[in-house]
Design a protein around this motif. Structure first.
Motif, PDB file in Angstrom:
ATOM      1  N   LEU A 279       1.180  -0.653   0.368  1.00  0.00           N
ATOM      2  CA  LEU A 279      -0.257  -0.072   0.458  1.00  0.00           C
ATOM      3  C   LEU A 279       1.000   1.164  -0.137  1.00  0.00           C
ATOM      4  O   LEU A 279       0.763   2.495  -0.241  1.00  0.00           O
ATOM      5  N   GLN A 331      -8.530   5.332  -9.050  1.00  0.00           N
ATOM      6  CA  GLN A 331      -9.031   3.774  -8.544  1.00  0.00           C
ATOM      7  C   GLN A 331      -8.514   3.750  -7.432  1.00  0.00           C
ATOM      8  O   GLN A 331      -8.548   2.664  -6.668  1.00  0.00           O
ATOM      9  N   ILE A 334     -10.389   4.298  -4.390  1.00  0.00           N
ATOM     10  CA  ILE A 334     -11.331   3.394  -3.630  1.00  0.00           C
ATOM     11  C   ILE A 334     -10.354   2.483  -3.201  1.00  0.00           C
ATOM     12  O   ILE A 334     -11.550   2.100  -1.940  1.00  0.00           O
ATOM     13  N   GLN A 335      -9.421   1.927  -3.532  1.00  0.00           N
ATOM     14  CA  GLN A 335      -9.217   0.403  -3.276  1.00  0.00           C
ATOM     15  C   GLN A 335      -8.809   0.585  -1.762  1.00  0.00           C
ATOM     16  O   GLN A 335      -8.813  -0.197  -1.186  1.00  0.00           O
ATOM     17  N   LEU A 336      -7.765   1.726  -1.742  1.00  0.00           N
ATOM     18  CA  LEU A 336      -6.952   1.318  -0.297  1.00  0.00           C
ATOM     19  C   LEU A 336      -8.175   2.127   0.087  1.00  0.00           C
ATOM     20  O   LEU A 336      -8.140   2.076   1.697  1.00  0.00           O
ATOM     21  N   GLY A 338     -11.081   0.706   0.533  1.00  0.00           N
ATOM     22  CA  GLY A 338     -12.177  -0.717   0.853  1.00  0.00           C
ATOM     23  C   GLY A 338     -12.987  -0.535   0.927  1.00  0.00           C
ATOM     24  O   GLY A 338     -13.693   0.440  -0.141  1.00  0.00           O
ATOM     25  N   GLY A 339     -14.342  -1.128   1.411  1.00  0.00           N
ATOM     26  CA  GLY A 339     -15.392  -0.437   1.923  1.00  0.00           C
ATOM     27  C   GLY A 339     -15.845   0.352   1.696  1.00  0.00           C
ATOM     28  O   GLY A 339     -16.874   1.038   0.778  1.00  0.00           O
ATOM     29  N   MET A 340     -15.599   1.674   3.043  1.00  0.00           N
ATOM     30  CA  MET A 340     -15.517   2.430   3.089  1.00  0.00           C
ATOM     31  C   MET A 340     -15.611   3.373   1.287  1.00  0.00           C
ATOM     32  O   MET A 340     -16.143   4.586   1.319  1.00  0.00           O
ATOM     33  N   GLY A 341     -14.415   2.985   0.427  1.00  0.00           N
ATOM     34  CA  GLY A 341     -14.613   3.893  -0.828  1.00  0.00           C
ATOM     35  C   GLY A 341     -15.631   4.077  -1.645  1.00  0.00           C
ATOM     36  O   GLY A 341     -15.820   4.767  -2.861  1.00  0.00           O
ATOM     37  N   MET A 342     -15.946   2.756  -1.283  1.00  0.00           N
ATOM     38  CA  MET A 342     -17.479   2.504  -2.418  1.00  0.00           C
ATOM     39  C   MET A 342     -19.458   3.570  -1.894  1.00  0.00           C
ATOM     40  O   MET A 342     -19.622   3.096  -2.406  1.00  0.00           O
TER      41      MET A 342
ATOM     42  N   TRP B 159     -21.527  -3.971   4.833  1.00  0.00           N
ATOM     43  CA  TRP B 159     -21.291  -3.934   3.619  1.00  0.00           C
ATOM     44  C   TRP B 159     -22.329  -5.423   3.600  1.00  0.00           C
ATOM     45  O   TRP B 159     -21.808  -6.047   2.441  1.00  0.00           O
ATOM     46  N   LEU B 205     -21.432   4.325  -4.649  1.00  0.00           N
ATOM     47  CA  LEU B 205     -21.197   5.725  -4.700  1.00  0.00           C
ATOM     48  C   LEU B 205     -22.041   6.447  -6.284  1.00  0.00           C
ATOM     49  O   LEU B 205     -21.383   7.418  -6.379  1.00  0.00           O
ATOM     50  N   ILE B 378     -11.994  -5.833  -3.986  1.00  0.00           N
ATOM     51  CA  ILE B 378     -12.506  -5.082  -2.692  1.00  0.00           C
ATOM     52  C   ILE B 378     -13.200  -6.170  -1.988  1.00  0.00           C
ATOM     53  O   ILE B 378     -12.978  -6.784  -0.882  1.00  0.00           O
TER      54      ILE B 378
END
Ligand SMILES: Cc1cc2nc3c(=O)[nH]c(=O)nc-3n(C[C@H](O)[C@H](O)[C@H](O)COP(=O)(O)OP(=O)(O)OC[C@H]3O[C@@H](n4cnc5c(N)ncnc54)[C@H](O)[C@@H]3O)c2cc1C
Lengths: 377, 397
Positions: A279, A331, A334-336, A338-342, B159, B205, B378
């Motif tokens: 990371l 990208q 978002i990936q780093l 995790g779910g929060m990024g989505m 989730w 999102l 993810i």
């Protein structure tokens, strides 16, 4: 060589920064984009009061006598808040069309209206068949009497729903993709024969499909010389690209900084995830992409007044960088996360969406690689 | 080595195609293509049709209602279903929980749970992740305390995909806080109607509602709803995750997406030339098609060794990583090909639905799909975690 900012530019940056901090966090923005109108007139008035709408215009037209670098500073700070109000459309694009293409009369009357916050513009240039080719036009303007009659269709006109006036590219002669025969007009959106279909966009803006059906305009609606507008159009969109790159820099900085901050605090396996080397390397790459983007943004903004070829190359190069860096940084952020990024709740997703659409706007990586290649001697 | 289809396989393919053509829920496919939210009935329509035919669970053993198909037939089935754009039965019951129940469940659980998964009568969701426990799942904190013949469960899951439609949830819970974290976990089946369960939506999102927070507040769960032994849930959880991974290569659905990409490329013009005839864009399509071929053959190799009796090993991580990366790359290309018409947002605020579709039909929802599919690298064990697994378990690093 000097990459420092003047005192005025620093003050300008500080005042925009303060505005974004106070008035434009992600919740405030959410309220704005979910409102009926989708932009805030209060914010627009505040921009006028802060002098942002007059910043890049010469003093004789009611401006503050600033230049591209002022525009760059404002747009970068706007990028940190993902400002939706149509500064790019009105001040940067329409303002530049009038400044670089308008007659003395047009400048005297139209620029003060923009600088004072009285008129909002949108630029109707793209057509469904034309993709990113600014000369690929089926919208036609025919001479009739003193003026012109416009017929045609424009796609995804950003800021269209908010606009009082439209800058419209149309063909006055020649075949669909000819360089000659492109003309630029200013059209009142309320004119007879202009009809719109309005909708939101995935990155929080609003846009319109616009149909022109026998729309009559006077001779004074023409910006620049009839049939010789393509040079003006290309120049103005290169200025637009420079401004968009600056906005992109602001957004990339936020994405990178937020990700670093998050990875310092989010713990998994008993340690901050920022301790995982894979990371760390990804975040270092995000940092490098952001720095390269900033450099390219300076570069293009410094080259806007050079020869056409130099300017076009600079704009295409910077736009390629924006597309690539935007994709990688967005990208990765978002990936780093995790779910929060989505989530819609976190700001990161909104920045990612905006940055994604920046690649499409004014031509994507493929388009600008080709344009660069065609110019590179 | 042999990759040709036998005549009987071709006959099977024809039968499958005819079945799909006849039974495919057309409205659902259209809705999904536009990125519209699906109802519970939409999700289940195809599952129910397959159930009627006896084809709901091709991967299950025949004794539980499987089809007894050969590996090739299963492969053909998967391919044709993807081409037909049907929504496969939800994975949570069918491919995640069912194998666990078959391997570790009590006879009573087998009799109760499996038939209702097969028929689609009970909708399951997966209660693994928690706010503080994602990649480090074993650190989970939701706790279950034994009181007589019940557990009292307290905590939060998050989730949780499609929990808003779910009848039951399978949960990992902590039953012993005093041992090494992997050792104190149990696997519980919980009825979503039990008092104390609250489901709150999380909007993703792109604007959709597919994930949720699930709060458990003094939820009473009968002890017989525990799968396997107390404190051995981690073993079952890992068993389940390996099944979750093997299905995720998504070769058939990526093939379908590439077909969509090609259609768009043939329709979109730049300077009067279609993107299909544009050398640069075309080579992007070729490149991703080649990557997909490599993945397809890797998957076939894995399937062959699975049918030779080996379970999905850590190599399944390869399928997950490459499968999601390829899927995401195709999404990118679809957005690129669509150009300005990727921008309109049907699900947006103050939208007059009469305005849509804006631009060509295929443009509807392409950006949303691209944004939403970022999830695939993810969830199900992030791609970083998959690479860690391969480094450790495959390469011995
Ligand atoms: C759309 C969606 C649907 C989901 N559905 C379900 C569901 O139905 N049921 C369920 O239980 N869960 C579900 N999940 C949760 C999913 O499994 C988790 O999001 C995932 O395990 C990652 O956990 P996290 O979000 O907490 O991220 P974190 O674990 O906090 O990870 C953040 C980042 O750190 C990285 N990272 C973490 N540890 C390491 C390491 N050791 N080395 C290198 N990198 C590392 C990750 O790869 C990621 O990039 C879903 C998630 C999403 C986004």
């Amino acid at each position: 060589m000097d990459f420092s900012f003047t005192e005025e530019q620093t003050l300008l940056r500080n005042s925009v920064q303060r505005f974004i901090q106070d008035k434009y966090d992600i919740e405030a923005r959410r309220k704005i984009i979910n409102s009926e109108e989708g932009m805030s007139r209060d914010n627009w008035n505040a921009f006028a009061e802060l002098g942002l709408l007059m910043a890049p215009f010469p003093e004789e037209y009611g401006g503050l006598g600033g230049d591209n670098i002022d525009m760059m500073v404002i747009m970068e700070e706007f990028g940190k808040g993902l400002v939706v109000e149509p500064y790019l459309q009105t001040v940067v694009l329409a303002g530049s069309f009038i400044l670089h293409g308008g007659s003395e009369d047009q400048k005297q009357t139209l620029i003060p209206e923009i600088a004072g916050g009285e008129k909002i513009y949108a630029v109707a240039f793209a057509e469904p068949q034309g993709r990113y080719n600014l000369a690929d036009l089926t919208t036609k303007a025919e001479k009739s009497g003193d003026g012109y009659t416009i017929n045609g269709y424009k796609a995804v006109v950003l800021g269209g729903p908010w606009a009082d006036k439209l800058i419209v590219t149309a063909r006055t002669s020649g075949g669909e993709r000819d360089e000659d025969g492109v003309s630029v007009f200013i059209v009142d959106k309320s004119a007879d024969g202009v009809s719109t279909r309005d909708y939101p966009t995935v990155d929080g803006l609003r846009a319109s499909e616009i149909t022109f059906e026998n729309v009559s305009v006077g001779a004074d609606a023409l910006l620049g010389k009839e049939g010789k507008g393509l040079g003006l159009v290309e120049k103005v969109f290169d200025i637009g690209i420079a401004a968009l790159c600056a906005e992109g820099c602001g957004a990339l900085r936020v994405l990178t900084d937020s990700t670093v901050e998050y990875c310092k605090t989010r713990e998994q396996f008993g340690q901050p995830i920022g301790k995982f080397q894979v990371l760390q390397h990804r975040m270092v790459d995000m940092f490098m992409e952001t720095e390269q983007m900033i450099s390219m943004t300076y570069m293009v903004n410094l080259k806007l007044d050079e020869s056409d070829v130099e300017r076009k190359k600079a704009a295409s190069a910077a736009k390629v960088q924006l597309g690539k860096s935007g994709k990688f940084v967005g990208q990765s952020a978002i990936q780093l996360h995790g779910g929060m990024g989505m989530t819609d709740e976190l700001h990161v997703g909104h920045f990612f969406k905006r940055v994604t659409m920046m690649d499409t706007l004014f031509g994507n990586v493929d388009h600008h690689l080709k344009r660069y290649t065609s110019l590179d001697a | 080595m042999d990759i040709d289809y036998a005549p009987e396989d071709e006959a099977f393919r024809a039968e499958v195609r005819a079945f799909i053509a006849e039974n495919k829920p057309k409205i659902v496919a259209d809705k999904r293509a536009r990125g519209e939210e699906l109802t519970r009935e939409d999700y289940l329509a195809w599952h129910k049709a397959c159930y009627k035919k006896g084809w709901a669970a091709p991967k299950w053993p025949v004794e539980h209602g499987g089809t007894g198909w050969t590996v090739t037939q299963k492969y053909i089935w998967g391919e044709e279903c993807a081409k037909g754009e049907v929504i496969p039965p939800l994975p949570f019951g069918m491919s995640m929980l069912a194998p666990v129940i078959m391997a570790y469940g009590s006879d009573a659980q087998k009799a109760e749970v499996l038939p209702k998964i097969l028929s689609g009568d009970v909708w399951w969701c997966q209660g693994y992740s928690e706010p503080g426990s994602g990649s480090d799942l074993a650190s989970l904190k939701t706790k279950a305390v034994r009181e007589g013949d019940h557990y009292i469960v307290n905590g939060q899951k998050t989730w949780t995909t499609l929990a808003q439609h779910a009848d039951w949830i399978f949960c990992l819970v902590r039953t012993d806080p005093d041992v090494k974290k992997q050792m104190g976990i149990s696997f519980l089946l919980i009825d979503m109607k039990t008092p104390g369960i609250t489901v709150n939506p999380i909007i993703t999102l792109e604007g959709g509602h597919e994930v949720n927070e699930v709060f458990l507040d003094n939820v009473k769960v009968p002890v017989e709803n525990r799968v396997g032994n107390e404190n051995e849930g981690w073993t079952y959880a890992k068993f389940l995750l390996s099944h979750e991974r093997s299905g995720i290569a998504g070769v058939a659905s990526s093939k379908r997406s590439i077909e969509k990409l090609k259609t768009i490329a043939r329709t979109e013009f730049s300077n009067g030339v279609s993107l299909w005839d544009d050398a640069d864009f075309r080579s992007n399509i070729s490149d991703i098609s080649i990557q997909l071929t490599a993945l397809e053959y890797t998957e076939l190799r894995t399937l062959a060794s699975e049918s030779a009796g080996k379970g999905p090993g850590p190599e399944a991580s390869l399928l997950k990583v490459r499968g999601t990366e390829i899927g995401q790359r195709i999404d990118e290309l679809v957005v690129e090909a669509t150009g300005y018409y990727s921008m309109p947002f049907r699900g947006g605020p103050a939208t007059d639905s009469n305005v849509f579709p804006v631009g060509p039909e295929y443009a509807d929802g392409v950006a949303g799909t691209y944004f939403n599919d970022r999830k695939t690298s993810i969830f199900g064990g992030s791609n970083e975690i998959q690479r860690n697994i391969m480094a450790k378990a495959v390469l011995g690093l």
